[in-house]
Design an enzyme around this catalytic site. Structure first.
Site, short mmCIF file in Angstrom:
data_model
loop_
_atom_site.label_atom_id
_atom_site.label_comp_id
_atom_site.label_asym_id
_atom_site.label_seq_id
_atom_site.Cartn_x
_atom_site.Cartn_y
_atom_site.Cartn_z
N LYS A 1 84.33 93.45 56.86
CA LYS A 1 84.92 92.12 57.05
C LYS A 1 86.34 92.26 57.58
CE LYS A 1 86.81 88.33 54.23
NZ LYS A 1 86.97 87.83 52.84
N GLU B 1 84.49 82.35 53.97
CA GLU B 1 84.31 82.67 55.39
C GLU B 1 83.87 84.10 55.66
OE1 GLU B 1 87.54 85.04 54.61
OE2 GLU B 1 87.19 83.00 53.88
N LYS C 1 93.73 77.47 50.64
CA LYS C 1 94.08 78.18 49.41
C LYS C 1 95.41 77.66 48.87
CE LYS C 1 92.07 82.67 50.77
NZ LYS C 1 91.17 82.90 49.63
N LEU D 1 97.16 99.46 57.52
CA LEU D 1 96.61 98.27 58.15
C LEU D 1 96.63 97.07 57.20
CD1 LEU D 1 93.59 100.00 59.89
CD2 LEU D 1 95.42 98.80 61.09
N MET D 2 96.24 97.31 55.95
CA MET D 2 96.16 96.23 54.98
C MET D 2 97.54 95.69 54.59
SD MET D 2 93.15 97.83 52.57
CE MET D 2 93.10 96.49 51.36
N ARG E 1 96.91 88.78 53.95
CA ARG E 1 97.03 89.66 55.11
C ARG E 1 96.08 90.85 54.99
NH1 ARG E 1 101.23 90.70 51.63
NH2 ARG E 1 101.69 92.89 51.13
N ARG F 1 81.59 85.93 54.32
CA ARG F 1 80.13 86.09 54.40
C ARG F 1 79.58 85.56 55.73
NH1 ARG F 1 79.67 82.67 49.00
NH2 ARG F 1 81.67 83.76 48.82
#
Length: 513
Positions: free
Chosen positions: A276, A360, A288, A196-197, A297, A362
């Site tokens: 998250k 974002e 960024k 997934l990552m 990603r 948090r």
């Protein structure tokens, strides 16, 4: 749809060697272990399985090991050809000292780590020779051997025309098939998180992410309930912090909610895991730098590890109730995006001054944590690639843990010693709380007033403002998000850490309370 496939074939683990089978490729290999000699010990210190194999070939293996060079160092491998007709290639791997165990200074079990690294090296060396099926010596710890094999062989090539040689594995010369199967499931969980990552953000959108997890849990429908909440539901829940992040993107947000009911008593308080799920993070209006932005990603690594650990818990049939929450969205700049200085309202009514739209994670976690309290969980663990400051502080050695509970810290730390995927406790001082609550326009600011100083700590202090539970832990995994060469049994790329530690932690709660 991307799914993790099993890489284990079940056969009788008690045999000393296998005859050829038509269903397996003729390219077969074998991984065997050898320990370092202790003091004046004579001869080689082979594992039980290696000793048995050596006897079947009339000592040929030990003879070749003796004449082929110096003693094998831990983590290294040496390949021999033509030793046995069933195995054209035999990889012998160095396991280090046979009496290696838990090291207080290193906070892990050296013996287990040595086995993972060695077995991984042996399997990869055989994979490079285009061996299709490998039998693996359990090396006295079949679970660690299985983890080393499955984690070491994982390679992300889903989108390439030329694929790397796929290798199936099975246990050799040991009766511990239960430990082996457990290790396979642990590793497959981490490999799902890696999958997934690593996937590009245009392939792993919030909607696709949720569908992949749903498919991986399809076989456990009797124990698992999945709810893919839409934007309308998110708005009904008044999750203003979450929506302030998602509104800059054309991709619709998804609030993924997973209920795994494994405890004998359905009313048992659940473990709550929150991840998250920013499927791509540009930073929003606080954009960024372009260098390495592609790595963002994997900014949904928290959701990936949390959801994958629940998939693993279901596969293991752990006797525990778990609820997983993953607020999924992109953080993009647009005419609709949140601007620095905007004030938004979280689910619990607190107002937040958003001075940096690149802080974002948090924000989406704040609303998820507020919602999670409605389930009266026994413990809350949230996981996030939250701050670059955590990478600066600990690098890739360990996940940073901020917690209000000594008991919860002890459970997480104990689990990490077993898995070798370490954690380290960080401070939650009021010193940091004051830096986010001393806010000009709102109740709390999403960045500390002293800018970068203690960035990981002020992020944790921000999250604490949305927690009332007595047992809560925040895991900042920014430093362990990817692997270069630090973990020898993981290839370069997104790491999927600390999935196995989360699974071991949940298993500990299930069996010991």
């Amino acid at each position: 749809m991307l799914l993790v496939r099993r890489v284990v074939q079940r056969t009788n683990p008690n045999r000393s060697f296998s005859a050829s089978h038509t269903q397996l490729s003729h390219r077969k290999g074998l991984v065997l272990g050898v320990f370092e000699k202790e003091g004046e010990e004579a001869g080689l210190h082979l594992t039980e399985a290696a000793t048995g194999f050596d006897q079947t070939v009339s000592g040929k293996l030990s003879e070749l090991l003796t004449i082929s060079g110096p003693a094998l160092k831990k983590g290294s491998s040496r390949i021999f050809y033509g030793v046995h007709t069933d195995f054209p290639c035999v990889a012998v791997v160095g396991l280090g000292k046979s009496n290696a165990g838990v090291c207080g200074a290193e906070n892990w079990d050296i013996g287990k780590e040595n086995i993972r690294a060695a077995v991984s090296a042996g399997c990869r060396s055989l994979q490079d020779l285009e061996v299709n099926h490998v039998e693996v010596d359990g090396c006295g710890d079949a679970q660690s051997a299985a983890e080393g094999a499955a984690l070491g062989l994982f390679h992300y090539d889903q989108l390439k025309s030329k694929k790397k040689n796929k290798v199936t594995t099975q246990l050799h010369g040991s009766a511990d098939s239960v430990g082996w199967e457990k290790g396979v499931l642990y590793a497959e969980g981490q490999n799902l998180a890696r999958l997934l990552m690593e996937g590009p953000a245009n392939h792993i959108t919030p909607t696709v992410f949720a569908s992949i997890i749903e498919e991986n849990l399809a076989g456990h429908a009797g124990r698992v309930t999945i709810k893919k909440r839409s934007q309308d539901w998110i708005e009904e829940q008044q999750m203003g912090a979450f929506l302030s992040v998602s509104k800059g993107s054309e991709e619709p947000p998804v609030f993924l909610e997973i209920h795994y009911n494994g405890a004998p008593e359905s009313t048992e308080a659940p473990l709550l895991l929150v991840g998250k799920g920013i499927t791509f993070d540009t930073g929003g209006i606080s954009l960024k730098p372009s260098a390495s932005m592609d790595e963002m990603r994997a900014d949904m690594g928290g959701a990936a590890t949390v959801c994958s650990s629940i998939v693993t818990a279901a596969a293991l049939k752990l006797p525990v109730n778990i609820i997983g929450l993953a607020p999924l969205c992109e953080n993009m700049p647009s005419g609709k995006a949140t601007k620095p200085g905007d004030v938004v309202t979280a689910k619990n009514g607190k107002t937040i001054q958003v001075d940096n739209t690149d802080a974002e994670g948090r924000l989406v976690l704040a609303d998820a944590l507020c919602y999670g309290h409605t389930f009266n969980p026994r413990a809350i663990v949230n996981v996030a690639t939250l701050t670059g400051a955590m990478d600066v502080a600990l690098g890739s050695a360990a996940t940073g843990v901020f917690t209000n509970s000594d008991w919860l810290w002890e459970q997480l730390q104990k689990a990490s010693v077993v898995t070798g995927d370490r954690v380290w406790r960080m401070p939650l001082f009021q010193h940091y709380t004051r830096q986010v609550t001393d806010c000009q326009l709102a109740d709390v600011n999403n960045v500390g007033k002293y800018s970068r100083s203690g960035g990981a700590c002020t992020a944790a202090a921000f999250l604490r403002e949305f927690v009332t539970a007595p047992h809560w832990a925040h895991l900042d995994i920014a430093g362990v998000m990817s692997n270069k060469d630090e973990v020898p049994y993981l290839r370069k790329g997104m790491s999927g850490r600390p999935t196995r530690t989360l699974v071991e932690f949940a298993a500990g709660l299930a069996h010991h309370g």
